[in-house]
Design an enzyme around this catalytic site. Structure first.
Site, PDB file in Angstrom:
ATOM      1  N   GLY A  59       2.998   2.151  10.708  1.00  0.00           N
ATOM      2  CA  GLY A  59       3.981   3.224  10.551  1.00  0.00           C
ATOM      3  C   GLY A  59       4.731   3.564  11.830  1.00  0.00           C
ATOM      4  O   GLY A  59       5.386   4.597  11.919  1.00  0.00           O
ATOM      5  N   GLU A 107      -6.536   4.858   7.806  1.00  0.00           N
ATOM      6  CA  GLU A 107      -6.255   6.273   7.525  1.00  0.00           C
ATOM      7  C   GLU A 107      -7.457   6.928   6.843  1.00  0.00           C
ATOM      8  O   GLU A 107      -7.756   8.098   7.070  1.00  0.00           O
ATOM      9  CB  GLU A 107      -4.988   6.387   6.671  1.00  0.00           C
ATOM     10  CG  GLU A 107      -3.744   6.063   7.500  1.00  0.00           C
ATOM     11  CD  GLU A 107      -2.605   5.424   6.730  1.00  0.00           C
ATOM     12  OE1 GLU A 107      -2.589   5.470   5.490  1.00  0.00           O
ATOM     13  OE2 GLU A 107      -1.708   4.857   7.394  1.00  0.00           O
ATOM     14  N   HIS A 154      -9.296   1.493   4.766  1.00  0.00           N
ATOM     15  CA  HIS A 154      -8.027   1.602   5.500  1.00  0.00           C
ATOM     16  C   HIS A 154      -8.229   2.537   6.699  1.00  0.00           C
ATOM     17  O   HIS A 154      -8.995   3.499   6.620  1.00  0.00           O
ATOM     18  CB  HIS A 154      -6.930   2.145   4.578  1.00  0.00           C
ATOM     19  CG  HIS A 154      -5.572   2.033   5.181  1.00  0.00           C
ATOM     20  ND1 HIS A 154      -5.105   2.942   6.103  1.00  0.00           N
ATOM     21  CD2 HIS A 154      -4.601   1.108   5.028  1.00  0.00           C
ATOM     22  CE1 HIS A 154      -3.889   2.578   6.481  1.00  0.00           C
ATOM     23  NE2 HIS A 154      -3.559   1.469   5.853  1.00  0.00           N
ATOM     24  N   ASN A 182       0.887  -1.163   0.000  1.00  0.00           N
ATOM     25  CA  ASN A 182       0.000   0.000   0.000  1.00  0.00           C
ATOM     26  C   ASN A 182       0.921   1.207   0.000  1.00  0.00           C
ATOM     27  O   ASN A 182       1.571   1.493   1.002  1.00  0.00           O
ATOM     28  CB  ASN A 182      -0.897  -0.029   1.241  1.00  0.00           C
ATOM     29  CG  ASN A 182      -1.683   1.269   1.400  1.00  0.00           C
ATOM     30  OD1 ASN A 182      -1.719   2.102   0.488  1.00  0.00           O
ATOM     31  ND2 ASN A 182      -2.306   1.437   2.559  1.00  0.00           N
ATOM     32  N   LYS A 240       0.189   4.297  -0.180  1.00  0.00           N
ATOM     33  CA  LYS A 240      -0.367   5.493   0.476  1.00  0.00           C
ATOM     34  C   LYS A 240      -0.131   6.718  -0.421  1.00  0.00           C
ATOM     35  O   LYS A 240      -0.140   6.576  -1.633  1.00  0.00           O
ATOM     36  CB  LYS A 240       0.222   5.654   1.873  1.00  0.00           C
ATOM     37  CG  LYS A 240       0.078   4.351   2.675  1.00  0.00           C
ATOM     38  CD  LYS A 240       0.327   4.491   4.141  1.00  0.00           C
ATOM     39  CE  LYS A 240       0.126   3.127   4.814  1.00  0.00           C
ATOM     40  NZ  LYS A 240       0.214   3.194   6.281  1.00  0.00           N
ATOM     41  N   GLU A 243      -5.143  -4.767  10.394  1.00  0.00           N
ATOM     42  CA  GLU A 243      -4.069  -3.807  10.649  1.00  0.00           C
ATOM     43  C   GLU A 243      -4.316  -3.089  11.974  1.00  0.00           C
ATOM     44  O   GLU A 243      -5.086  -2.118  12.019  1.00  0.00           O
ATOM     45  CB  GLU A 243      -4.016  -2.765   9.519  1.00  0.00           C
ATOM     46  CG  GLU A 243      -3.783  -3.369   8.158  1.00  0.00           C
ATOM     47  CD  GLU A 243      -3.212  -2.354   7.178  1.00  0.00           C
ATOM     48  OE1 GLU A 243      -2.167  -2.652   6.599  1.00  0.00           O
ATOM     49  OE2 GLU A 243      -3.780  -1.261   7.020  1.00  0.00           O
ATOM     50  N   SER A 266       3.728  -2.309  10.076  1.00  0.00           N
ATOM     51  CA  SER A 266       5.183  -2.412  10.243  1.00  0.00           C
ATOM     52  C   SER A 266       5.749  -3.773   9.834  1.00  0.00           C
ATOM     53  O   SER A 266       6.731  -4.232  10.433  1.00  0.00           O
ATOM     54  CB  SER A 266       5.585  -2.066  11.681  1.00  0.00           C
ATOM     55  OG  SER A 266       5.199  -0.747  11.997  1.00  0.00           O
ATOM     56  N   GLY A 322       5.301   1.136   4.509  1.00  0.00           N
ATOM     57  CA  GLY A 322       6.641   1.682   4.299  1.00  0.00           C
ATOM     58  C   GLY A 322       7.607   0.767   3.562  1.00  0.00           C
ATOM     59  O   GLY A 322       8.304   1.197   2.631  1.00  0.00           O
TER      60      GLY A 322
HETATM   61  P1  13P Z   1       3.340   0.223   7.555  1.00  0.00           P
HETATM   62  O1  13P Z   1       3.780  -1.075   6.944  1.00  0.00           O
HETATM   63  O2  13P Z   1       4.106   1.401   7.053  1.00  0.00           O
HETATM   64  O3  13P Z   1       3.232   0.148   9.036  1.00  0.00           O
HETATM   65  O4  13P Z   1       1.839   0.469   7.000  1.00  0.00           O
HETATM   66  C1  13P Z   1       0.915  -0.527   7.135  1.00  0.00           C
HETATM   67  C2  13P Z   1      -0.293  -0.147   6.373  1.00  0.00           C
HETATM   68  O5  13P Z   1      -1.030   0.737   6.767  1.00  0.00           O
HETATM   69  C3  13P Z   1      -0.561  -0.856   5.115  1.00  0.00           C
HETATM   70  O6  13P Z   1      -1.845  -0.589   4.660  1.00  0.00           O
END
Ligand code: 13P
Length: 249
Positions: free
Chosen positions: A173, A97, A95, A10, A12, A167, A213, A235
């Site tokens: 993150g 976010e 998601h 992802n 983002k 998640e 993560s 990430g």
């Molecule tokens: P990270 O792997 O950066 O923690 O992000 C996870 C995520 O939100 C994937 O959708």
């Protein structure tokens, strides 16, 4: 029947179209792998260039969001037909976010899931608890509600083909990955919930990812768990490390 693993990035709100093409060219040889499904979920404006750059590889391209109406006066939104017209097969929906910053609810996520199926797009439906909820001991209750509302009016045959991403928000993150036991426990609870809504065959078919993560170091143990069918990676999906995550075995 063994479920095929699905490992998705992802991106983002990262990578301009030209940066996206460079990243795909860099990752293409690294993510080559016949054993797992590899999906790059990228910003809408990157979808077409990423598709072009990924041609001839095992990379499938997904979107990070989609609206639940067919077309019309919804400034700034992307319709399902816009995605299918260019060959998009997956879409990340709900998601955390999007829930936090763009007011998505279980109800709007459900509308999007149903609309994605109408158009033959496979939803990657996200769920996950906050740190407060975990500490209050309501993680499973909260996630069961996300799943039950998110899957309203989704048929068993549809559910069998979809992906749920667990998640934990506190692990996104933050570099703070859930322990293998925590991740497995919730993914098993999600599968049990799907079994209650539908039946055992549906529970066994649906694919459940862990996200939060995920790194090259944590992937092998996480993906070896009974109820974890791959990962949704933030990430680390923007780095050569993603090749190691895909080839975690
Ligand atoms: P990270 O792997 O950066 O923690 O992000 C996870 C995520 O939100 C994937 O959708």
């Amino acid at each position: 029947m063994a479920r095929r693993k699905i490992i998705a990035g992802n991106w983002k709100m990262n990578k301009t179209p030209s940066e996206a093409v460079a990243l795909v060219n860099e990752l293409k040889p690294l993510v080559a792998c016949d054993d797992v499904d590899v999906v790059f979920c990228v910003p809408a404006i990157d979808i077409i260039p990423v598709m072009e750059a990924a041609k001839g590889s095992n990379i499938q391209v997904g979107a990070e969001n989609m609206y639940y109406e067919e077309s019309g006066a919804y400034t700034g939104e992307i319709s399902p037909a816009m995605l299918t017209d260019v060959g998009v097969k997956y879409v990340v929906l709900g998601h955390s976010e999007r829930r936090e910053y763009f007011a998505e609810t279980n109800e709007t996520v459900n509308k999007k899931v149903l609309k994605a199926f109408e158009h033959g797009i496979t939803p990657i439906m996200c769920c996950g608890e906050t740190l407060d909820q975990r500490e209050q001991g309501v993680t499973i209750d909260f996630i069961r509600q996300q799943i039950k509302v998110g899957l309203q009016n989704v048929t068993a045959d549809q559910a069998k083909t979809m992906v749920i991403a667990y998640e934990p928000i506190w692990a996104i993150g933050t570099g703070k990955v859930a322990t293998t036991e925590q991740a497995q426990e919730v993914c098993a609870a999600i599968r049990a919930c799907v079994g209650e809504i539908y039946d055992e065959a549906t529970a066994q078919a649906i694919r459940i990812q862990y996200g939060g993560s995920v790194s090259a170091a944590s992937a092998p143990e996480l993906f070896a768990q009974n109820d974890i069918d791959g990962g949704l990676v933030g990430g680390a999906a923007l780095k050569p490390d993603f090749g190691k995550i895909v080839n975690y075995k």
